[in-house]
Design an enzyme around this catalytic site. Sequence first.
Site, PDB file in Angstrom:
ATOM      1  N   ASP A 117       0.873  -1.171   0.000  1.00 52.41           N
ATOM      2  CA  ASP A 117       0.000   0.000   0.000  1.00 52.41           C
ATOM      3  C   ASP A 117       0.915   1.226   0.000  1.00 52.41           C
ATOM      4  O   ASP A 117       1.396   1.687   1.031  1.00 52.41           O
ATOM      5  CB  ASP A 117      -0.896  -0.020   1.249  1.00 52.41           C
ATOM      6  CG  ASP A 117      -1.860   1.154   1.313  1.00 52.41           C
ATOM      7  OD1 ASP A 117      -1.662   2.149   0.582  1.00 52.41           O
ATOM      8  OD2 ASP A 117      -2.818   1.076   2.097  1.00 52.41           O
ATOM      9  N   GLU A 209       1.838   2.178  13.153  1.00 55.02           N
ATOM     10  CA  GLU A 209       0.748   2.130  12.174  1.00 55.02           C
ATOM     11  C   GLU A 209      -0.341   1.287  12.824  1.00 55.02           C
ATOM     12  O   GLU A 209      -0.401   0.083  12.662  1.00 55.02           O
ATOM     13  CB  GLU A 209       1.249   1.525  10.855  1.00 55.02           C
ATOM     14  CG  GLU A 209       0.321   1.835   9.688  1.00 55.02           C
ATOM     15  CD  GLU A 209      -0.801   0.824   9.571  1.00 55.02           C
ATOM     16  OE1 GLU A 209      -1.783   0.942  10.363  1.00 55.02           O
ATOM     17  OE2 GLU A 209      -0.698  -0.075   8.736  1.00 55.02           O
ATOM     18  N   GLU A 218     -10.043  -3.108  16.052  1.00 51.43           N
ATOM     19  CA  GLU A 218      -8.885  -3.841  16.560  1.00 51.43           C
ATOM     20  C   GLU A 218      -8.307  -3.248  17.827  1.00 51.43           C
ATOM     21  O   GLU A 218      -7.505  -3.870  18.500  1.00 51.43           O
ATOM     22  CB  GLU A 218      -7.759  -3.961  15.525  1.00 51.43           C
ATOM     23  CG  GLU A 218      -8.142  -4.766  14.320  1.00 51.43           C
ATOM     24  CD  GLU A 218      -7.019  -4.859  13.311  1.00 51.43           C
ATOM     25  OE1 GLU A 218      -5.913  -4.377  13.606  1.00 51.43           O
ATOM     26  OE2 GLU A 218      -7.243  -5.412  12.242  1.00 51.43           O
ATOM     27  N   HIS A 395      -5.372   0.083   1.385  1.00 55.60           N
ATOM     28  CA  HIS A 395      -5.871  -1.236   1.757  1.00 55.60           C
ATOM     29  C   HIS A 395      -6.978  -1.142   2.805  1.00 55.60           C
ATOM     30  O   HIS A 395      -7.710  -2.094   3.016  1.00 55.60           O
ATOM     31  CB  HIS A 395      -4.722  -2.123   2.264  1.00 55.60           C
ATOM     32  CG  HIS A 395      -4.241  -1.762   3.625  1.00 55.60           C
ATOM     33  ND1 HIS A 395      -3.350  -0.743   3.865  1.00 55.60           N
ATOM     34  CD2 HIS A 395      -4.549  -2.272   4.830  1.00 55.60           C
ATOM     35  CE1 HIS A 395      -3.120  -0.656   5.156  1.00 55.60           C
ATOM     36  NE2 HIS A 395      -3.837  -1.566   5.765  1.00 55.60           N
TER      37      HIS A 395
END
Length: 451
Positions: A117, A209, A218, A395
């Site tokens: 990406d 990230e 998450e 992505h």
Amino acid sequence: MKPRHIQSERERSTAMYRQPAMGDYGSNGYHHHTNHQHSGGGQVAAGHRGRRGSRGRQRRDGSGSNSSGSRVCNYYGAQQQEKEEERAPPPPPCTDFDVAYFHSYAHVGIHEEMIKDRARTETYRNAILQHQSNIAGKVVVDVGCGTGILSIFCAQAGAKRVYAVDASDIAIQANEVIKANNLSDTVIVLHGRVEDVEIDEEVDVIISEWMGYMLLYESMLGSVIRARDRWLKPGGLILPSNATLYMAPVTHPDRYSDSIDFWRNVYGIDMSAMLPLAKQCAFEEPSVETISGENVLTWPHVVKNVDCYTVSVHELESITTSFRFQSMMRAPFHGFAFWFDVEFNGPDLNPSNNDTSSFNASSNGYVTDPNQRKKRPNPNEALVLSTAPEDPPTHWQQTLIYFYDPIDVEQDQVIEGSVTLSQSKENARFMNIHLEYASGGRSFVKESVMR
């Protein structure tokens, strides 16, 4: 990203949840940290978007390894535990869900997708170069280092030392990558949860990230917050510095037609009896896909602005915002899209207001009028990684929450309501989504779980 599995619309559905020590330092300081018990459970259901992998991948986090053994959460010993308790509450326990989550990040395909990406990876590299004066000669922590590429970028920018932390077994490969690039004297790989590993010095920079689908899916940002509170020096740098989550009503007739209208005439056969099941299967769960600006019916609304320098873990447990949109066109209204931007500012330039209800300008330079209308920032004013529909695809794509049946809206018709995003009490990495919306005199509720 593997599509994570979410649930259900309550234009009658209800959200359901599925429950399911210190190692030796190698020659480069690699710290293998044996970890959490595998109790056999914690398997990620097929279709879980392992955070972003071939359509989804489960997020690595600066958190617990999936190695066999049970020493991770308590390997420090009493003295270090007492030291930590003086500074912060004890770390959350490592669950079977966490073990499965970390395990999913051991798969090379997830990391390949992220690295390929270009918008993502090149923006991070550019941010490191832009802040090189804050990195050169300084100590850096890379939370959730994966293959170690961001740690290497920091080392190339002149960092004195980089602690690359990852709970997944991908840390083993990261260590080999570090050695192969002759950076073993600079980059130290710590294999374990960021909540558990020990760094015996304050750090100048945290890079990570951490963003999941819909920004907060998450719950990896919690690990960045814990790294910040444990190690970051006053005035230290966090990259990215802040993030903004947006939502907007969308129209997507092609998607609806492909999934639903197909059943009305199948090789000349009326299969419309399949429609209720087709709608449930297609639209019960949030969908990660790419749309264009042409699909968006209104200017976006700021759901949440996150200041990484000040945000707390508690603040992320539940987020609620009210919205009021005005459709810019006559079209079928199929659902809501969510996307996010992150910005790479130093602490002096970063806004500290996390109250989106009174936002006049979001951290990435969008200007917001009382109707939540925005225009894109001048690219020279801020380094921004955007996942917006009008920007180059990433992505992360966009996250769509579809209705079972579209609502026809006229130009200037009002769409209003509220959305609550909350961490599942069973698994904080899952996100509960509660939508209430009304338009044209009709009111609806939709509940989903992003899992």
